[in-house]
Design a protein around this motif. Structure first.
Motif, PDB file in Angstrom:
ATOM      1  N   GLY A   1       0.815  -1.204   0.000  1.00 39.58           N
ATOM      2  CA  GLY A   1       0.000   0.000   0.000  1.00 39.58           C
ATOM      3  C   GLY A   1       0.850   1.255   0.000  1.00 39.58           C
ATOM      4  N   PRO A   2       0.264   2.411  -0.313  1.00 39.05           N
ATOM      5  CA  PRO A   2       1.015   3.674  -0.368  1.00 39.05           C
ATOM      6  C   PRO A   2       1.763   3.943   0.933  1.00 39.05           C
ATOM      7  N   ILE A   3       3.043   4.236   0.811  1.00 45.56           N
ATOM      8  CA  ILE A   3       3.915   4.439   1.970  1.00 45.56           C
ATOM      9  C   ILE A   3       3.732   5.851   2.532  1.00 45.56           C
ATOM     10  N   ILE A   4       3.553   5.929   3.852  1.00 45.20           N
ATOM     11  CA  ILE A   4       3.390   7.212   4.536  1.00 45.20           C
ATOM     12  C   ILE A   4       4.705   7.684   5.138  1.00 45.20           C
ATOM     13  N   GLU A   5       5.417   6.784   5.817  1.00 37.31           N
ATOM     14  CA  GLU A   5       6.650   7.168   6.508  1.00 37.31           C
ATOM     15  C   GLU A   5       7.573   5.966   6.641  1.00 37.31           C
ATOM     16  N   GLN A   6       8.881   6.243   6.655  1.00 37.78           N
ATOM     17  CA  GLN A   6       9.897   5.213   6.846  1.00 37.78           C
ATOM     18  C   GLN A   6      11.058   5.801   7.641  1.00 37.78           C
ATOM     19  N   ASP A   7      11.794   4.931   8.308  1.00 40.15           N
ATOM     20  CA  ASP A   7      13.025   5.357   8.972  1.00 40.15           C
ATOM     21  C   ASP A   7      13.934   4.139   9.107  1.00 40.15           C
ATOM     22  N   VAL A   8      15.208   4.403   9.404  1.00 40.08           N
ATOM     23  CA  VAL A   8      16.195   3.327   9.456  1.00 40.08           C
ATOM     24  C   VAL A   8      17.087   3.478  10.680  1.00 40.08           C
ATOM     25  N   GLU A   9      17.775   2.382  11.018  1.00 46.01           N
ATOM     26  CA  GLU A   9      18.767   2.356  12.087  1.00 46.01           C
ATOM     27  C   GLU A   9      19.974   1.580  11.568  1.00 46.01           C
ATOM     28  N   ARG A  10      21.169   2.116  11.784  1.00 43.35           N
ATOM     29  CA  ARG A  10      22.375   1.442  11.301  1.00 43.35           C
ATOM     30  C   ARG A  10      22.723   0.259  12.204  1.00 43.35           C
ATOM     31  N   VAL A  11      23.097  -0.857  11.583  1.00 41.05           N
ATOM     32  CA  VAL A  11      23.504  -2.060  12.308  1.00 41.05           C
ATOM     33  C   VAL A  11      24.796  -2.573  11.699  1.00 41.05           C
ATOM     34  N   ASP A  12      25.396  -3.564  12.366  1.00 40.38           N
ATOM     35  CA  ASP A  12      26.607  -4.147  11.779  1.00 40.38           C
ATOM     36  C   ASP A  12      26.617  -5.661  11.983  1.00 40.38           C
ATOM     37  N   HIS A  13      27.709  -6.277  11.555  1.00 39.07           N
ATOM     38  CA  HIS A  13      27.811  -7.732  11.545  1.00 39.07           C
ATOM     39  C   HIS A  13      27.754  -8.341  12.938  1.00 39.07           C
ATOM     40  N   GLY A  14      28.003  -7.550  13.972  1.00 35.52           N
ATOM     41  CA  GLY A  14      28.004  -8.090  15.327  1.00 35.52           C
ATOM     42  C   GLY A  14      26.637  -8.169  15.972  1.00 35.52           C
ATOM     43  N   ASP A  15      25.629  -7.585  15.337  1.00 33.44           N
ATOM     44  CA  ASP A  15      24.280  -7.588  15.915  1.00 33.44           C
ATOM     45  C   ASP A  15      23.554  -8.876  15.534  1.00 33.44           C
ATOM     46  N   ASP A  16      23.033  -9.583  16.536  1.00 28.46           N
ATOM     47  CA  ASP A  16      22.271 -10.791  16.236  1.00 28.46           C
ATOM     48  C   ASP A  16      20.803 -10.432  15.992  1.00 28.46           C
ATOM     49  N   VAL A  17      19.995 -11.438  15.715  1.00 31.42           N
ATOM     50  CA  VAL A  17      18.594 -11.196  15.364  1.00 31.42           C
ATOM     51  C   VAL A  17      17.850 -10.511  16.515  1.00 31.42           C
ATOM     52  N   ALA A  18      18.107 -10.948  17.754  1.00 30.69           N
ATOM     53  CA  ALA A  18      17.427 -10.347  18.905  1.00 30.69           C
ATOM     54  C   ALA A  18      17.747  -8.867  19.028  1.00 30.69           C
ATOM     55  N   GLU A  19      19.005  -8.509  18.768  1.00 34.38           N
ATOM     56  CA  GLU A  19      19.397  -7.097  18.834  1.00 34.38           C
ATOM     57  C   GLU A  19      18.757  -6.300  17.700  1.00 34.38           C
ATOM     58  N   LEU A  20      18.650  -6.908  16.539  1.00 33.29           N
ATOM     59  CA  LEU A  20      17.980  -6.238  15.427  1.00 33.29           C
ATOM     60  C   LEU A  20      16.514  -5.992  15.761  1.00 33.29           C
ATOM     61  N   VAL A  21      15.878  -6.972  16.388  1.00 32.03           N
ATOM     62  CA  VAL A  21      14.471  -6.825  16.763  1.00 32.03           C
ATOM     63  C   VAL A  21      14.302  -5.675  17.750  1.00 32.03           C
ATOM     64  N   ALA A  22      15.179  -5.614  18.764  1.00 35.98           N
ATOM     65  CA  ALA A  22      15.076  -4.561  19.774  1.00 35.98           C
ATOM     66  C   ALA A  22      15.259  -3.180  19.155  1.00 35.98           C
ATOM     67  N   MET A  23      16.255  -3.036  18.294  1.00 32.90           N
ATOM     68  CA  MET A  23      16.469  -1.746  17.639  1.00 32.90           C
ATOM     69  C   MET A  23      15.326  -1.428  16.686  1.00 32.90           C
ATOM     70  N   GLY A  24      14.863  -2.471  16.001  1.00 31.53           N
ATOM     71  CA  GLY A  24      13.774  -2.268  15.053  1.00 31.53           C
ATOM     72  C   GLY A  24      12.495  -1.811  15.717  1.00 31.53           C
ATOM     73  N   GLN A  25      12.226  -2.316  16.925  1.00 26.22           N
ATOM     74  CA  GLN A  25      11.003  -1.922  17.615  1.00 26.22           C
ATOM     75  C   GLN A  25      11.002  -0.434  17.952  1.00 26.22           C
ATOM     76  N   ASP A  26      12.182   0.109  18.275  1.00 26.14           N
ATOM     77  CA  ASP A  26      12.261   1.553  18.529  1.00 26.14           C
ATOM     78  C   ASP A  26      11.905   2.341  17.277  1.00 26.14           C
ATOM     79  N   VAL A  27      12.400   1.880  16.135  1.00 27.98           N
ATOM     80  CA  VAL A  27      12.096   2.562  14.878  1.00 27.98           C
ATOM     81  C   VAL A  27      10.609   2.434  14.550  1.00 27.98           C
ATOM     82  N   GLU A  28      10.068   1.237  14.769  1.00 25.64           N
ATOM     83  CA  GLU A  28       8.641   1.012  14.479  1.00 25.64           C
ATOM     84  C   GLU A  28       7.760   1.992  15.243  1.00 25.64           C
ATOM     85  N   ARG A  29       8.037   2.160  16.537  1.00 26.74           N
ATOM     86  CA  ARG A  29       7.242   3.067  17.363  1.00 26.74           C
ATOM     87  C   ARG A  29       7.221   4.482  16.778  1.00 26.74           C
ATOM     88  N   GLN A  30       8.383   4.971  16.438  1.00 28.29           N
ATOM     89  CA  GLN A  30       8.490   6.346  15.956  1.00 28.29           C
ATOM     90  C   GLN A  30       7.820   6.513  14.593  1.00 28.29           C
TER      91      GLN A  30
END
Length: 293
Positions: free
Chosen positions: A239-268
């Motif tokens: 569907g038509p996109i209203i808003e997007q944002d990103v967070e920088r990650v690196d090779h040392g971040d596991d899936v759980a860490e990606l989820v935690a960072m991603g949830q902060d972005v989702e909220r905003q």
């Protein structure tokens, strides 16, 4: 004897209104809209506009202070809209939009929206929370919002969606927010709520659609993760996109860490999308949006 109006005489009280419109682009649109406002004795306090050369459509959002009764301005705009083939809305600035939030088991977006509403940071009135599980009932209860458990299985999906539409009608719902609601809606429901249902997708669309996007992103070794708020259509996550944002990650971040960072972005991202929609700052331009943020 004083001739001043009584303190509670609202006959001449000024209103702050917001007009949002789109129509085929042609000369004279801004002049015509400004003319209607001027004839109403109104003052334009904010104005944004955009002409899309690809779609040939013109988009405009105007905030107006006027003592003219809203029905009179509405009537003048109706006549103008007929001349210009406009799609348009006229509303009070800051009026809380009646909103229904749908969730499953993850509560970070729900809690954030309810907190922002309580603190006056979102112009919405959450009239209910609908969930296909009971996990988040305590959050709704804490904020004093009715909680509706509507379980969904393959056999009960049609009944569940009928119940949702019933709640929409009963509560005069203007906006439905999928705050990590992990069920795919039917084409019929998407059409019934077209233009007034917003989803948060825990990925930077169009990449990593569907389930487990953070695991997909980790598997691909991405350097950025993100979230996307969009209007819901029958085409999954398109569907038509209203808003997007990103967070920088690196090779040392596991899936759980990606989820935690991603949830902060989702909220905003979701909060911004909901606020912009409620403030009539989002106008649909085919499969895209124009956002007057």
């Amino acid at each position: 004897m004083s001739t001043d109006p009584a303190p509670h005489d609202h006959a001449t009280a000024e209103q702050h209104l917001v007009l949002a419109l789109s129509c085929p682009d042609r000369p004279g649109i801004v002049h015509a809209v400004a003319g209607v406002v001027a004839e109403s004795g109104g003052n334009i306090t904010e104005s944004q506009q955009f002409g899309d050369p690809d779609s040939g459509l013109f988009f405009m959002r105007v905030q107006v202070q006027t003592a003219t009764p809203r029905p009179e301005l509405h009537g003048a705009m109706e006549r103008l809209a007929a001349d210009f083939a406009m799609d348009w809305t006229l509303d009070e600035v800051g009026r809380p939009v009646r909103t229904l939030i749908m969730v499953s088991k993850e509560g970070h977006c729900l809690g954030d929206l309810l907190y922002r509403q309580r603190n006056g940071r979102l112009p919405i009135e959450v009239v209910g929370v609908v969930a296909n599980h009971t996990d988040l009932a305590p959050i709704a209860e804490f904020y004093g919002v009715p909680f509706h458990h509507v379980p969904v299985t393959r056999d009960t999906k049609a009944d569940a969606e009928a119940r949702l539409l019933e709640l929409v009608r009963e509560n005069d719902v203007e906006l439905v927010v999928l705050a990590r609601y992990m069920q795919i809606l039917s084409d019929d429901l998407c059409r019934a709520l077209s233009g007034r249902i917003v989803n948060i997708h825990h990925s930077f669309l169009p990449s990593f659609k569907g389930a487990r996007p953070y695991a997909q992103a980790h598997d691909r070794g991405v350097k950025l993760i993100g979230a996307t708020a969009h209007y819901v259509t029958a085409d999954l996550d398109e569907g038509p996109i209203i808003e997007q944002d990103v967070e920088r990650v690196d090779h040392g971040d596991d899936v759980a860490e990606l989820v935690a960072m991603g949830q902060d972005v989702e909220r905003q991202v979701l909060a911004r999308a909901v606020r912009w929609h409620a403030e009539h700052r989002v106008l649909v331009d085919g499969h895209r949006t124009v956002v007057f943020a």
